[in-house]
Design a protein around this motif. Structure first.
Motif, short mmCIF file in Angstrom:
data_model
loop_
_atom_site.label_atom_id
_atom_site.label_comp_id
_atom_site.label_asym_id
_atom_site.label_seq_id
_atom_site.Cartn_x
_atom_site.Cartn_y
_atom_site.Cartn_z
N THR A 87 0.75 -1.33 -0.10
CA THR A 87 -0.12 -0.20 0.07
C THR A 87 0.87 1.24 0.01
OG1 THR A 87 -0.05 -0.15 2.43
CG2 THR A 87 -1.87 -1.05 1.23
N GLY A 88 2.15 1.16 0.29
CA GLY A 88 2.96 2.47 -0.01
C GLY A 88 3.08 3.21 1.45
N ASP A 89 1.92 3.84 1.82
CA ASP A 89 1.41 4.63 2.91
C ASP A 89 2.50 5.93 3.37
OD1 ASP A 89 -0.73 3.10 3.41
OD2 ASP A 89 0.52 1.65 4.35
N PHE A 90 3.83 5.78 2.99
CA PHE A 90 4.84 6.72 3.38
C PHE A 90 5.31 7.44 2.23
CE2 PHE A 90 4.73 3.38 6.39
CZ PHE A 90 4.54 3.84 7.71
N PRO A 91 5.70 8.85 2.22
CA PRO A 91 6.34 9.30 0.99
C PRO A 91 7.72 8.44 0.88
CG PRO A 91 5.67 10.92 2.52
CD PRO A 91 5.63 9.55 3.38
N ILE A 92 8.13 8.44 -0.51
CA ILE A 92 9.47 7.90 -0.78
C ILE A 92 10.79 8.42 0.20
CG2 ILE A 92 10.18 9.43 -2.52
CD1 ILE A 92 10.33 5.54 -2.75
N SER A 93 10.56 9.39 0.62
CA SER A 93 11.68 10.07 1.40
C SER A 93 12.06 9.19 2.52
CB SER A 93 11.62 11.67 1.74
OG SER A 93 10.57 11.96 2.29
N VAL A 94 10.85 8.77 3.31
CA VAL A 94 10.46 8.11 4.53
C VAL A 94 11.11 6.67 4.09
CG1 VAL A 94 8.98 7.34 6.28
CG2 VAL A 94 8.88 9.63 5.40
N TRP A 95 10.74 6.07 3.02
CA TRP A 95 11.28 4.91 2.68
C TRP A 95 12.62 4.81 2.52
CZ3 TRP A 95 8.90 0.32 2.91
CH2 TRP A 95 7.44 0.32 2.98
N ALA A 96 13.25 5.84 1.88
CA ALA A 96 14.55 5.79 1.69
C ALA A 96 15.50 5.94 2.99
CB ALA A 96 15.05 6.95 0.66
N LYS A 97 14.91 7.01 3.81
CA LYS A 97 15.67 7.06 5.06
C LYS A 97 15.67 5.80 5.97
CE LYS A 97 16.06 9.82 9.31
NZ LYS A 97 15.01 10.80 10.03
N ALA A 98 14.35 5.23 6.05
CA ALA A 98 14.36 3.83 6.79
C ALA A 98 15.11 2.85 6.15
CB ALA A 98 12.84 3.40 6.81
N ALA A 99 15.27 2.77 4.64
CA ALA A 99 16.10 1.85 4.32
C ALA A 99 17.56 1.93 4.28
CB ALA A 99 15.74 1.54 2.63
N ARG A 100 18.08 3.35 4.19
CA ARG A 100 19.34 3.45 4.46
C ARG A 100 19.75 3.09 5.82
NH1 ARG A 100 18.23 8.38 1.80
NH2 ARG A 100 18.64 7.99 -0.60
N GLU A 101 19.06 3.40 6.81
CA GLU A 101 19.10 3.11 8.17
C GLU A 101 19.35 1.69 8.58
OE1 GLU A 101 16.46 5.30 10.65
OE2 GLU A 101 17.12 7.06 10.33
#
Length: 131
Positions: A87-101
């Motif tokens: 479903t996505g739910d979060f902006p791509i910037s949030v996904w990118a930050k979480a994925a990098r972390e």
């Protein structure tokens, strides 16, 4: 498997025409046998070049070819799949930050959904504090 529904294609094309936004991913593709996850937010008018967060060993924002994803052949005659429940739910910037972390999109997904928390310790449904 159909990698994009007509509705998803339309949303991705619309996002592609409005590039200055922090779009929510429209579709998630994955390799059912190993590494490879792609979260797409945009599709160029050519119907092939997508933009979003890709993780084939390390998550990074960038572009890729939908046709190349379609052409990947995996064991047992399988190919890249579309996550039907995403479903996505979060902006791509949030996904990118979480994925990098966390080191991967899959671990970011666990962080964002299972813990109910966003990177930085905030909850997605939390109201901002007023001073």
């Amino acid at each position: 498997m159909i990698l994009l529904t007509d509705t998803q294609r339309d949303r991705l094309l619309a996002n592609g025409r409005d590039r200055d936004q922090d779009h929510i991913p429209v579709v998630k593709f994955f390799n059912p046998f190993g590494a490879g996850v792609w979260l797409a937010t945009e599709l160029d008018e050519d119907g092939d070049i997508m933009f979003g967060l890709a993780d084939i060993g390390y998550p990074e924002l960038g572009s890729w070819s939908l046709n190349e994803l379609r052409s990947i052949r995996l064991p047992f005659g399988m190919g890249i799949e579309r996550d039907l429940l995403f479903t996505g739910d979060f902006p791509i910037s949030v996904w990118a930050k979480a994925a990098r972390e966390t080191g991967s999109i899959r671990d970011a997904e666990r962080l964002l959904y299972r813990s109910g928390r966003l990177p930085g310790g905030t909850r997605p449904d939390a109201e901002p504090r007023r001073s």
